[in-house]
Every structure is written in C-alpha cells, then in structure tokens.
Design a protein around this motif. Structure first.
Motif, PDB file in Angstrom:
ATOM      1  N   ASP A 131       0.643  -1.196  -0.003  1.00 38.11           N
ATOM      2  CA  ASP A 131      -0.193  -0.315   0.076  1.00 38.11           C
ATOM      3  C   ASP A 131       1.369   1.239  -0.117  1.00 38.11           C
ATOM      4  O   ASP A 131       2.057   1.080  -0.232  1.00 38.11           O
ATOM      5  CB  ASP A 131      -0.793   0.176   1.247  1.00 38.11           C
ATOM      6  N   ALA A 132       0.136   2.348   0.145  1.00 38.43           N
ATOM      7  CA  ALA A 132       0.876   3.496   0.179  1.00 38.43           C
ATOM      8  C   ALA A 132       1.991   3.550   1.054  1.00 38.43           C
ATOM      9  O   ALA A 132       3.542   3.978   0.780  1.00 38.43           O
ATOM     10  CB  ALA A 132      -0.172   5.243   0.789  1.00 38.43           C
ATOM     11  N   GLU A 133       2.097   2.594   2.293  1.00 39.17           N
ATOM     12  CA  GLU A 133       3.278   2.866   3.440  1.00 39.17           C
ATOM     13  C   GLU A 133       4.412   1.660   3.083  1.00 39.17           C
ATOM     14  O   GLU A 133       5.535   1.499   4.082  1.00 39.17           O
ATOM     15  CB  GLU A 133       2.035   2.330   4.803  1.00 39.17           C
ATOM     16  N   HIS A 134       4.140   0.807   2.616  1.00 41.72           N
ATOM     17  CA  HIS A 134       4.368  -0.441   2.074  1.00 41.72           C
ATOM     18  C   HIS A 134       4.483  -0.218   0.741  1.00 41.72           C
ATOM     19  O   HIS A 134       3.493  -1.508   0.136  1.00 41.72           O
ATOM     20  CB  HIS A 134       3.928  -1.961   3.321  1.00 41.72           C
ATOM     21  N   HIS A 135       6.281  -0.520   0.474  1.00 41.72           N
ATOM     22  CA  HIS A 135       6.284  -0.897  -0.241  1.00 41.72           C
ATOM     23  C   HIS A 135       5.777  -0.124  -1.929  1.00 41.72           C
ATOM     24  O   HIS A 135       4.951  -0.780  -2.104  1.00 41.72           O
ATOM     25  CB  HIS A 135       5.943  -2.642  -1.219  1.00 41.72           C
ATOM     26  N   ALA A 136       5.850   1.026  -1.560  1.00 37.18           N
ATOM     27  CA  ALA A 136       5.429   2.181  -2.188  1.00 37.18           C
ATOM     28  C   ALA A 136       5.674   2.097  -3.710  1.00 37.18           C
ATOM     29  O   ALA A 136       4.764   2.618  -4.982  1.00 37.18           O
ATOM     30  CB  ALA A 136       5.534   3.487  -1.498  1.00 37.18           C
ATOM     31  N   ASP A 137       6.872   1.396  -4.090  1.00 35.08           N
ATOM     32  CA  ASP A 137       7.030   1.535  -5.276  1.00 35.08           C
ATOM     33  C   ASP A 137       6.553   0.597  -6.441  1.00 35.08           C
ATOM     34  O   ASP A 137       6.897   0.479  -7.606  1.00 35.08           O
ATOM     35  CB  ASP A 137       8.709   1.425  -5.508  1.00 35.08           C
ATOM     36  N   LEU A 138       6.281  -0.699  -5.511  1.00 38.39           N
ATOM     37  CA  LEU A 138       5.841  -1.786  -6.309  1.00 38.39           C
ATOM     38  C   LEU A 138       3.546  -0.721  -6.546  1.00 38.39           C
ATOM     39  O   LEU A 138       3.341  -1.226  -7.058  1.00 38.39           O
ATOM     40  CB  LEU A 138       5.462  -2.628  -4.857  1.00 38.39           C
ATOM     41  N   PHE A 139       3.359  -0.622  -5.043  1.00 40.64           N
ATOM     42  CA  PHE A 139       1.790  -0.116  -4.831  1.00 40.64           C
ATOM     43  C   PHE A 139       1.839   0.461  -6.540  1.00 40.64           C
ATOM     44  O   PHE A 139       0.722   0.779  -6.673  1.00 40.64           O
ATOM     45  CB  PHE A 139       1.984   1.094  -3.496  1.00 40.64           C
ATOM     46  N   TRP A 140       3.140   1.724  -6.451  1.00 39.39           N
ATOM     47  CA  TRP A 140       2.667   2.475  -7.484  1.00 39.39           C
ATOM     48  C   TRP A 140       3.260   1.833  -9.157  1.00 39.39           C
ATOM     49  O   TRP A 140       1.783   1.888 -10.054  1.00 39.39           O
ATOM     50  CB  TRP A 140       3.764   3.561  -7.701  1.00 39.39           C
ATOM     51  N   ALA A 141       3.958   0.417  -9.021  1.00 36.07           N
ATOM     52  CA  ALA A 141       3.641  -0.119 -10.610  1.00 36.07           C
ATOM     53  C   ALA A 141       2.445  -1.138 -10.906  1.00 36.07           C
ATOM     54  O   ALA A 141       2.093  -1.445 -12.022  1.00 36.07           O
ATOM     55  CB  ALA A 141       4.830  -1.032 -10.170  1.00 36.07           C
ATOM     56  N   VAL A 142       1.722  -1.530 -10.049  1.00 39.58           N
ATOM     57  CA  VAL A 142       0.688  -2.776  -9.976  1.00 39.58           C
ATOM     58  C   VAL A 142      -0.641  -1.656 -10.664  1.00 39.58           C
ATOM     59  O   VAL A 142      -1.461  -2.183 -11.085  1.00 39.58           O
ATOM     60  CB  VAL A 142       0.595  -3.390  -8.756  1.00 39.58           C
ATOM     61  N   ARG A 143      -0.080  -0.491  -9.898  1.00 33.13           N
ATOM     62  CA  ARG A 143      -1.500   0.187 -10.419  1.00 33.13           C
ATOM     63  C   ARG A 143      -2.099   1.048 -12.015  1.00 33.13           C
ATOM     64  O   ARG A 143      -1.036   2.097 -11.672  1.00 33.13           O
ATOM     65  CB  ARG A 143      -2.153   1.246  -9.437  1.00 33.13           C
ATOM     66  N   GLY A 144      -1.708   0.124 -12.594  1.00 27.43           N
ATOM     67  CA  GLY A 144      -2.158  -0.165 -14.501  1.00 27.43           C
ATOM     68  C   GLY A 144      -1.244  -0.139 -14.831  1.00 27.43           C
ATOM     69  O   GLY A 144      -0.927  -0.420 -15.934  1.00 27.43           O
ATOM     70  N   GLY A 145      -0.014  -1.059 -14.171  1.00 23.29           N
ATOM     71  CA  GLY A 145       1.020  -0.996 -14.948  1.00 23.29           C
ATOM     72  C   GLY A 145       1.400  -2.505 -15.100  1.00 23.29           C
ATOM     73  O   GLY A 145       0.232  -3.288 -15.069  1.00 23.29           O
ATOM     74  N   ILE A 146       2.143  -3.006 -14.314  1.00 22.50           N
ATOM     75  CA  ILE A 146       3.026  -4.588 -13.825  1.00 22.50           C
ATOM     76  C   ILE A 146       2.326  -4.978 -12.729  1.00 22.50           C
ATOM     77  O   ILE A 146       3.201  -4.360 -11.734  1.00 22.50           O
ATOM     78  CB  ILE A 146       4.830  -4.983 -14.398  1.00 22.50           C
ATOM     79  N   ALA A 147       2.181  -6.807 -12.792  1.00 21.97           N
ATOM     80  CA  ALA A 147       1.927  -6.954 -11.340  1.00 21.97           C
ATOM     81  C   ALA A 147       3.136  -7.353 -11.409  1.00 21.97           C
ATOM     82  O   ALA A 147       3.218  -9.226 -12.056  1.00 21.97           O
ATOM     83  CB  ALA A 147       1.273  -7.142 -11.019  1.00 21.97           C
ATOM     84  N   PRO A 148       4.446  -7.573 -11.134  1.00 18.50           N
ATOM     85  CA  PRO A 148       4.882  -8.440 -10.563  1.00 18.50           C
ATOM     86  C   PRO A 148       5.846  -9.275  -9.552  1.00 18.50           C
ATOM     87  O   PRO A 148       6.899  -9.788  -8.667  1.00 18.50           O
ATOM     88  CB  PRO A 148       6.912  -7.781 -11.337  1.00 18.50           C
ATOM     89  N   VAL A 149       4.227  -9.708  -9.260  1.00 20.41           N
ATOM     90  CA  VAL A 149       3.699 -10.370  -8.135  1.00 20.41           C
ATOM     91  C   VAL A 149       2.206 -11.173  -8.627  1.00 20.41           C
ATOM     92  O   VAL A 149       1.712 -10.553  -8.842  1.00 20.41           O
ATOM     93  CB  VAL A 149       3.372  -9.503  -6.830  1.00 20.41           C
ATOM     94  N   ILE A 150       2.232 -12.097  -7.559  1.00 22.61           N
ATOM     95  CA  ILE A 150       1.036 -12.595  -7.856  1.00 22.61           C
ATOM     96  C   ILE A 150      -0.106 -11.950  -6.216  1.00 22.61           C
ATOM     97  O   ILE A 150      -0.297 -11.776  -4.709  1.00 22.61           O
ATOM     98  CB  ILE A 150       0.558 -14.014  -7.293  1.00 22.61           C
ATOM     99  N   VAL A 151      -0.870 -10.758  -7.055  1.00 27.24           N
ATOM    100  CA  VAL A 151      -2.175 -10.879  -6.152  1.00 27.24           C
ATOM    101  C   VAL A 151      -3.201 -11.283  -5.627  1.00 27.24           C
ATOM    102  O   VAL A 151      -3.546 -12.532  -6.598  1.00 27.24           O
ATOM    103  CB  VAL A 151      -3.230  -9.296  -7.016  1.00 27.24           C
ATOM    104  N   THR A 152      -3.911 -11.778  -4.233  1.00 29.67           N
ATOM    105  CA  THR A 152      -3.726 -12.666  -4.113  1.00 29.67           C
ATOM    106  C   THR A 152      -6.315 -11.881  -3.251  1.00 29.67           C
ATOM    107  O   THR A 152      -6.465 -12.397  -2.931  1.00 29.67           O
ATOM    108  CB  THR A 152      -4.309 -13.608  -2.564  1.00 29.67           C
ATOM    109  N   ALA A 153      -5.479 -11.238  -3.207  1.00 35.70           N
ATOM    110  CA  ALA A 153      -7.105  -9.570  -3.039  1.00 35.70           C
ATOM    111  C   ALA A 153      -6.288  -8.169  -2.786  1.00 35.70           C
ATOM    112  O   ALA A 153      -4.943  -8.309  -2.768  1.00 35.70           O
ATOM    113  CB  ALA A 153      -6.921 -10.070  -1.683  1.00 35.70           C
ATOM    114  N   ILE A 154      -7.679  -8.069  -2.955  1.00 31.15           N
ATOM    115  CA  ILE A 154      -7.201  -5.831  -3.146  1.00 31.15           C
ATOM    116  C   ILE A 154      -7.994  -4.948  -2.466  1.00 31.15           C
ATOM    117  O   ILE A 154      -9.085  -6.348  -2.144  1.00 31.15           O
ATOM    118  CB  ILE A 154      -7.606  -5.536  -4.874  1.00 31.15           C
TER     119      ILE A 154
END
Ligand SMILES: Cc1cc2nc3c(=O)[nH]c(=O)nc-3n(C[C@H](O)[C@H](O)[C@H](O)COP(=O)(O)OP(=O)(O)OC[C@H]3O[C@@H](n4cnc5c(N)ncnc54)[C@H](O)[C@@H]3O)c2cc1C
Length: 493
Positions: free
Chosen positions: A201-224
């Motif tokens: 989220d905005a406080e945890h792994h902000a770089d990844l939070f930026w990337a997954v929103r509209g971009g590439i998810a280099p992770v497997i999302v289990t819930a949103i």
C-alpha cells in the motif's frame, strides 16, 4: 509465511538439475506430484481429466497450452506454486477469468495459476471498503456491495475479474464521476516472486504500489482492497434507433455530451446483432445506432438531460431507475466465454470531423462483420490532472473507440480483424498517443502503454522479480520477458 527460496530461478538450472547435487535428482513429474500433495486446490497436468476446462480462457480465440494448471484454493497454494515453479525453472501466470488471455503471450514453461476459487469478499460498510479475492468477478462484487448501499468503480462487463480489470484501469459507468477503477485501490495482498506473502500500500512497498496500479504486477495478487462509493439516484439504459439514423443520432450525441455534467457517463455505438438464438427476437439480426448512458441524478433531472435524445424518437428506450448492481447489464456484454477480436483508439477530441469518419467507416460493408463499434465519452475524472496514483491513473483523451466482432468459427477471424483494423486506421488522424491497457488485446510494448514511465516500471519489476518468474499480460519487453533457457529441456511426465 515464507517459502524456501534458496532454489534456482527460471533460466538458471535445468529442470532435472534443479535438485541439489547432494540429493538424488528429482524429476519434474515428482516435483509436480509433491506440489499436488501440498495443494488444497488442484493441479491439472496435460492429458489429465479436466485439462481442457482448466486451461480454457474466457477469450475463446486463445488456446492456452501451459506446462500445468494450478487451481488455487488459498494463499498457501499460491506461494507453494511459486516455490515449485522456481524449483522447475518455470514461470507462473496468474489468471482469473482469462478475458485478457490474448495479452499474455505463449505459456511455454509456465504454470497457469487460476484464481477463481479465491472468491472471498469482505465489506467494511462503515469505512466503505471491500477486500476482494483475486477470483471475484465484477458482477459478484457489484451485487455484494449493493447490499450495503455502495458501488465499486469497475468496467462495464459483469464477467471480468475485479483484480485483472482494476489493475488494468477499469473504465466503466462511473468513469466520468469517479475516474478509473485503479484509483480506488487502497492496498493489495500478494505473493511475490520469492514466495513471500506481502501487503502493498502507500506505506508498504510504495514503489510496487505505484507499479501495480495500471502497470505491471511483478507479484501474484491474492486480494485487493477497494474504496467503495455511495451512489445516489441512478438512471441508466439504452436508446436505440434503426441504423439508418446513424449520422443524425451520432452527431446529436456529440453535441449532447458537450455540456454534460460528470454525473453522466455515456457512449454511442453501432450494433449489428447476429442471427443467433441467444439474441432476443426484437434485436436478432437487426442493426442499430444506440446511445447508452448512466445518469446519477433524480428522475426529473435525468428526464430533462435525456430530452434532446428522446426528441429523436428512439425505437427502443430502456433507460430506467437502476441500482448500481444492475449497471453491468446496460452494455450487453456476453455473460459466457466468447471468441472476440477488438481494436481500440483513444481520440484527442470528439469533433464533427472525427464523428463523420467514425460513421463513414461504421457504415461500410466491411464493418458488417463487427458486432459493435462504440465511442465512449471520457473526460471528467478520467482526465489527467486528478489524484496522482499509480503508473496509470487517467486517460489522456476525449473518447475511446472500440470496434469488436465475434469470431464464431476460425475462418471468420480474417474478416473481423480486417474490419476492426479498418476502424482503427480510419480514426488514426484523430488519435491521441494514449493506449488503454484493458482494451489492448494483444501483447503491447511497455513504451506504448506507459510512455516515459516504462523505464521506472522496468526497474521496479526487475527489483521484485529479477528472473521473471511471474508472467502477466503485456509482458515487459527485454530481459524480463526473455524465454526461460535451460541446458536440458524438462521432461513433463
Ligand atoms: C467482453 C469484455 C468486456 C470488457 N469490458 C471492459 C470495460 O468495460 N472496461 C474495462 O476497463 N475493461 C473491459 N474489458 C477488459 C478487461 O477489463 C481486461 O481484459 C481485464 O484484464 C480482464 O481481467 P480478468 O481478470 O477478467 O482477465 P484475466 O485474463 O484473468 O487477467 C488479465 C490480466 O490481469 C492480471 N492479473 C489477473 N489476475 C491477477 C493476479 N491475481 N495477480 C496479478 N495479476 C493478475 C494479469 O496481467 C492477467 O494477465 C473487457 C473485456 C472483455 C473481454
């Protein structure tokens, strides 16, 4: 939960050599049997019972041939699958429905991870938030949140997955008033490429939070976790005229949208219904020009807004009071898997000239092989300049053209493709450089989708998944998308 990651990554070892030198070699088939034993869900291998249904995508034009399919029942299954894939030097591709299977690319050396069983929805009515499992569809979420008097910002189709559709943008009936669905993401639960369960989220792994929103998810999302919205009175439906009225209706709609408040999201389209039994009698084998609209207003205001269109005396008028949960019926998207091919173009402006071009091409004989040619009105909260969110949070354009046809048998593809391409080509003089990821049905280069943000996105993806274990739609070109290389090909028994 943490999975042992001291194992070779994709491309680093042959499958047979994946076992430690200190141990007896473990064949891929044995790895898969261990995986099967560890899963609460199912592992399906080629040739086994249920193989064809396990690998089937919603998009029936795509024939998926992964190395294996895991139907995950919980987060542990996801992490266990990632660990197994690393041992075998394979990729993992998360897939909910497979609406966007065409953007995934070949699934060679890939375990297809189906998420449909991760279908939990937890609603916090007070905070107006919903935590949505990776397998939940838009229709299921809309129904669940409606019970609490709320709505989620999602696309127009009921059968799409919430996670895939929202990560890719989410352009629907609340677009002009509430923006893209991706901006409603509050946090993400995921399993990363090392098998770690993480919260983003905005406080945890902000770089990844930026990337997954509209971009590439280099992770497997289990819930949103999504912000929900209170929607007041709503009127929605379609006005339809025989196709001969296309020009005057389309131009009337163009003038109509010039003064519309953000509370109205609408589109104009040409619809050619095929002569198939699934289509109701009064529409079957007929062609129409239609305006579809969702108006967040009381009855009097909605009626007054619609009057200029009703003055054109539509043959059919289905606009009525609606709950947000019913919105997914307005656009008439197919509820069941279908073979379709589409092309999209974002327009800088909706002008008399661009509308003339669209009508011209829509009325050409070649367009008869298309089911729908639509122009969605953008602007309002879909426009750039609002909340800075993830890598994609807006669409820089006034309208989205989408031309799509059904492909009932393989031989029909060429005509549908040519017709959809002809529409896209004809609209190029009016096109903006924006490409909307959810409407890009084939793998599209990162620079095209994300412009100058592509490089930052690549850095984030490389940091989280340097070996490219996780494979998602529109894979980044370059090293991350390179095929897995092994010294010895795996024997998948
Ligand atoms: C008939 C139809 C109507 C549509 N209408 C709209 C519309 O109105 N508005 C709109 O915005 N879009 C629309 N779309 C596009 C749709 O939103 C995208 O195809 C979207 O990607 C579908 O998501 P999915 O999960 O159903 O598909 P999937 O193919 O299952 O997933 C698509 C991609 O999402 C990502 N993804 C999915 N699950 C995960 C996960 N657990 N972890 C990480 N990444 C994941 C992956 O990149 C995956 O390849 C429509 C598509 C169709 C076919």
């Amino acid at each position: 939960m943490t999975i042992d990651t001291s194992l070779p990554a994709p491309g680093q070892a042959s499958a047979a050599g994946a076992a430690s030198a200190a141990h007896e070699p473990v064949l891929p088939g044995e790895h898969f049997e261990r995986l099967r034993a560890e899963l609460s869900g199912d592992l399906v291998l080629p040739g086994e019972d249920g193989w064809d249904s396990a690998r089937a995508a919603w998009q029936l034009l795509v024939d998926q041939h992964p190395a294996a399919v895991v139907v995950a029942a919980d987060v542990h299954d996801v992490a266990t699958t990632v660990a197994c894939a690393r041992r075998l030097g394979l990729h993992v591709a998360p897939q909910s429905t497979g609406h966007a299977a065409g953007a995934l690319g070949p699934l060679t050396d890939t375990i297809l991870l189906r998420t449909a069983r991760l279908d939990g929805i937890a609603i916090d009515a007070e905070a107006r938030t919903a935590r949505v499992g990776a397998g939940v569809t838009a229709a299921a979420l809309a129904a669940a949140v409606a019970e609490h008097g709320c709505a989620a910002v999602s696309g127009m189709a009921p059968s799409v997955g919430v996670v895939g559709s929202t990560l890719g943008g989410g352009l629907g009936w609340l677009a002009r008033s509430h923006g893209l669905g991706v901006n409603s993401i509050l946090s993400i639960d995921a399993v990363d490429a090392q098998g770690h369960v993480i919260r983003v989220d905005a406080e945890h792994h902000a770089d990844l939070f930026w990337a997954v929103r509209g971009g590439i998810a280099p992770v497997i999302v289990t819930a949103i976790e999504l912000q929900l919205h209170e929607i007041g009175e709503l009127h929605a439906g379609a006005l339809m005229w025989p196709l001969e009225r296309a020009a005057d209706v389309a131009h009337a709609w163009r003038e109509w949208i010039e003064e519309l408040p953000e509370a109205v999201t609408s589109l104009a389209r040409v619809l050619r219904y095929p002569p198939i039994p699934e289509i109701p009698d009064f529409l079957r084998a007929r062609s129409f020009v239609a305006v579809e609209a969702a108006i967040q207003a009381d009855a009097a205001t909605a009626a007054s807004l619609l009057q200029p269109l009703r003055d054109l005396r539509p043959e059919l008028d289905s606009v009525r009071p609606m709950s947000p949960a019913e919105l997914s019926t307005v656009h008439g998207d197919p509820a069941h898997p279908a073979p379709g091919f589409g092309e999209a173009v974002v327009l800088t402006d909706i002008t008399a000239a661009s509308m003339d071009a669209l009508i011209d091409v829509a009325l050409e004989p070649s367009s008869q092989s298309l089911l729908s040619i639509e122009l969605r009105h953008l602007g309002g909260r879909t426009a750039p300049g609002g909340t800075a969110g993830g890598v994609v949070s807006a669409i820089d354009g006034a309208g989205l053209v989408f031309a799509v046809g059904l492909v009932p048998f393989p031989g029909a593809l060429a005509a549908v493709k040519d017709a959809a391409t002809a529409v896209a080509d004809r609209m190029q003089p009016f096109a903006s450089s924006a490409v909307v990821k959810n409407f890009a049905e084939r793998p599209t280069a990162a620079a095209t989708l994300y412009g100058i943000d592509a490089e930052r996105l690549r850095r984030v993806a490389c940091a989280w998944d340097p070996e490219g274990v996780i494979r998602v739609g529109h894979p980044l070109d370059g090293p991350l998308a390179a095929p897995v290389k092994r010294d010895t090909p795996p024997v998948l028994d």
